[in-house]
Design a protein around this motif. Structure first.
Motif, PDB file in Angstrom:
ATOM      1  N   LEU A   1       0.837  -1.202   0.000  1.00 36.88           N
ATOM      2  CA  LEU A   1       0.000   0.000   0.000  1.00 36.88           C
ATOM      3  C   LEU A   1       0.869   1.248   0.000  1.00 36.88           C
ATOM      4  O   LEU A   1       0.614   2.181  -0.766  1.00 36.88           O
ATOM      5  CB  LEU A   1      -0.932   0.007   1.218  1.00 36.88           C
ATOM      6  CG  LEU A   1      -1.748   1.286   1.411  1.00 36.88           C
ATOM      7  CD1 LEU A   1      -2.707   1.510   0.249  1.00 36.88           C
ATOM      8  CD2 LEU A   1      -2.498   1.241   2.734  1.00 36.88           C
ATOM      9  N   TYR A   2       1.890   1.263   0.813  1.00 39.90           N
ATOM     10  CA  TYR A   2       2.775   2.428   0.883  1.00 39.90           C
ATOM     11  C   TYR A   2       3.419   2.691  -0.480  1.00 39.90           C
ATOM     12  O   TYR A   2       3.490   3.835  -0.932  1.00 39.90           O
ATOM     13  CB  TYR A   2       3.848   2.225   1.956  1.00 39.90           C
ATOM     14  CG  TYR A   2       4.721   3.437   2.141  1.00 39.90           C
ATOM     15  CD1 TYR A   2       4.270   4.535   2.852  1.00 39.90           C
ATOM     16  CD2 TYR A   2       5.997   3.488   1.575  1.00 39.90           C
ATOM     17  CE1 TYR A   2       5.057   5.668   3.005  1.00 39.90           C
ATOM     18  CE2 TYR A   2       6.792   4.610   1.729  1.00 39.90           C
ATOM     19  CZ  TYR A   2       6.321   5.696   2.444  1.00 39.90           C
ATOM     20  OH  TYR A   2       7.106   6.817   2.584  1.00 39.90           O
ATOM     21  N   GLN A   3       3.852   1.618  -1.132  1.00 41.70           N
ATOM     22  CA  GLN A   3       4.473   1.765  -2.452  1.00 41.70           C
ATOM     23  C   GLN A   3       3.460   2.200  -3.508  1.00 41.70           C
ATOM     24  O   GLN A   3       3.808   2.864  -4.482  1.00 41.70           O
ATOM     25  CB  GLN A   3       5.137   0.448  -2.866  1.00 41.70           C
ATOM     26  CG  GLN A   3       6.304   0.072  -1.982  1.00 41.70           C
ATOM     27  CD  GLN A   3       6.796  -1.350  -2.224  1.00 41.70           C
ATOM     28  OE1 GLN A   3       6.126  -2.159  -2.847  1.00 41.70           O
ATOM     29  NE2 GLN A   3       7.991  -1.653  -1.694  1.00 41.70           N
ATOM     30  N   ALA A   4       2.185   1.825  -3.305  1.00 43.81           N
ATOM     31  CA  ALA A   4       1.150   2.126  -4.294  1.00 43.81           C
ATOM     32  C   ALA A   4       0.470   3.476  -4.069  1.00 43.81           C
ATOM     33  O   ALA A   4      -0.245   3.953  -4.953  1.00 43.81           O
ATOM     34  CB  ALA A   4       0.093   1.021  -4.291  1.00 43.81           C
ATOM     35  N   LEU A   5       0.668   4.091  -2.917  1.00 43.41           N
ATOM     36  CA  LEU A   5      -0.021   5.360  -2.626  1.00 43.41           C
ATOM     37  C   LEU A   5       0.152   6.427  -3.707  1.00 43.41           C
ATOM     38  O   LEU A   5      -0.809   7.143  -4.013  1.00 43.41           O
ATOM     39  CB  LEU A   5       0.407   5.920  -1.268  1.00 43.41           C
ATOM     40  CG  LEU A   5      -0.370   5.407  -0.059  1.00 43.41           C
ATOM     41  CD1 LEU A   5       0.141   6.064   1.212  1.00 43.41           C
ATOM     42  CD2 LEU A   5      -1.866   5.596  -0.210  1.00 43.41           C
TER      43      LEU A   5
END
Length: 177
Positions: free
Chosen positions: A54-58
């Protein structure tokens, strides 16, 4: 929590605000991982993986859907990827059943009568293919609408309807041979 503001702050470099997202969604993500994969997965590890992804996709989040839908999509992808990596479907056993849907406490008599049927149902759900199981679990256990499931699974509402219909049909065949 204003999710859009939190996400914009994170993207602007205030990574400390990411803890707010984790705190808000950690239990939901862990529950979905468990419902989809049972005890064959390390739920804590899967939950951490979801939040890493999720952090990488934000930066790709465009605020066109709810953050929860985006998180569910990532969770489904992480769990399916792990199950595929393990090259097996989850087949519940007595030691590893799929979870029951939360409900009122049954009477002792109801528990005795229905426990075998519930176990058979959980085992049958575990034998569904990944798409059917995902759609059925999201619809049945998470009370998602067809539209929300379509967003999570990145498919059409018609496909979701079809997946749930086929899942129910397959369950009926498995439970009533």
């Amino acid at each position: 929590m204003d999710e859009e503001e939190v996400i914009r702050d994170i993207l602007a470099g205030n990574i400390n605000r990411y803890a707010e997202i984790v705190k808000s969604y950690q239990t939901i993500v862990a529950n979905l991982c468990f419902k989809m994969g049972g005890l064959k997965l390390d739920i804590e590890e899967m939950t951490q993986q979801v939040f890493v992804e999720l952090y990488q996709a934000l930066p790709r989040f465009q605020f066109k859907s709810k953050l929860s839908t985006f998180i569910y999509r990532i969770t489904v992808n992480v769990v399916c990827k792990e199950l595929k990596h393990q090259k097996r479907y989850i087949v519940p056993t007595d030691d590893n059943p799929l979870p029951d849907r939360p409900a009122d406490e049954p009477t002792a008599e109801q528990s005795i009568i229905s426990s075998e049927q519930q176990q058979q149902l959980r085992m049958a759900i575990g034998r569904l293919n990944a798409e059917q199981r995902t759609a059925l679990v999201l619809y049945t256990y998470s009370d998602f609408s067809y539209n929300d499931i379509a967003d999570v699974m990145q498919c059409s509402t018609a496909k979701v309807e079809s997946l749930i219909f086929r899942a129910r049909k397959n369950l009926k065949k498995m439970l009533n041979p």
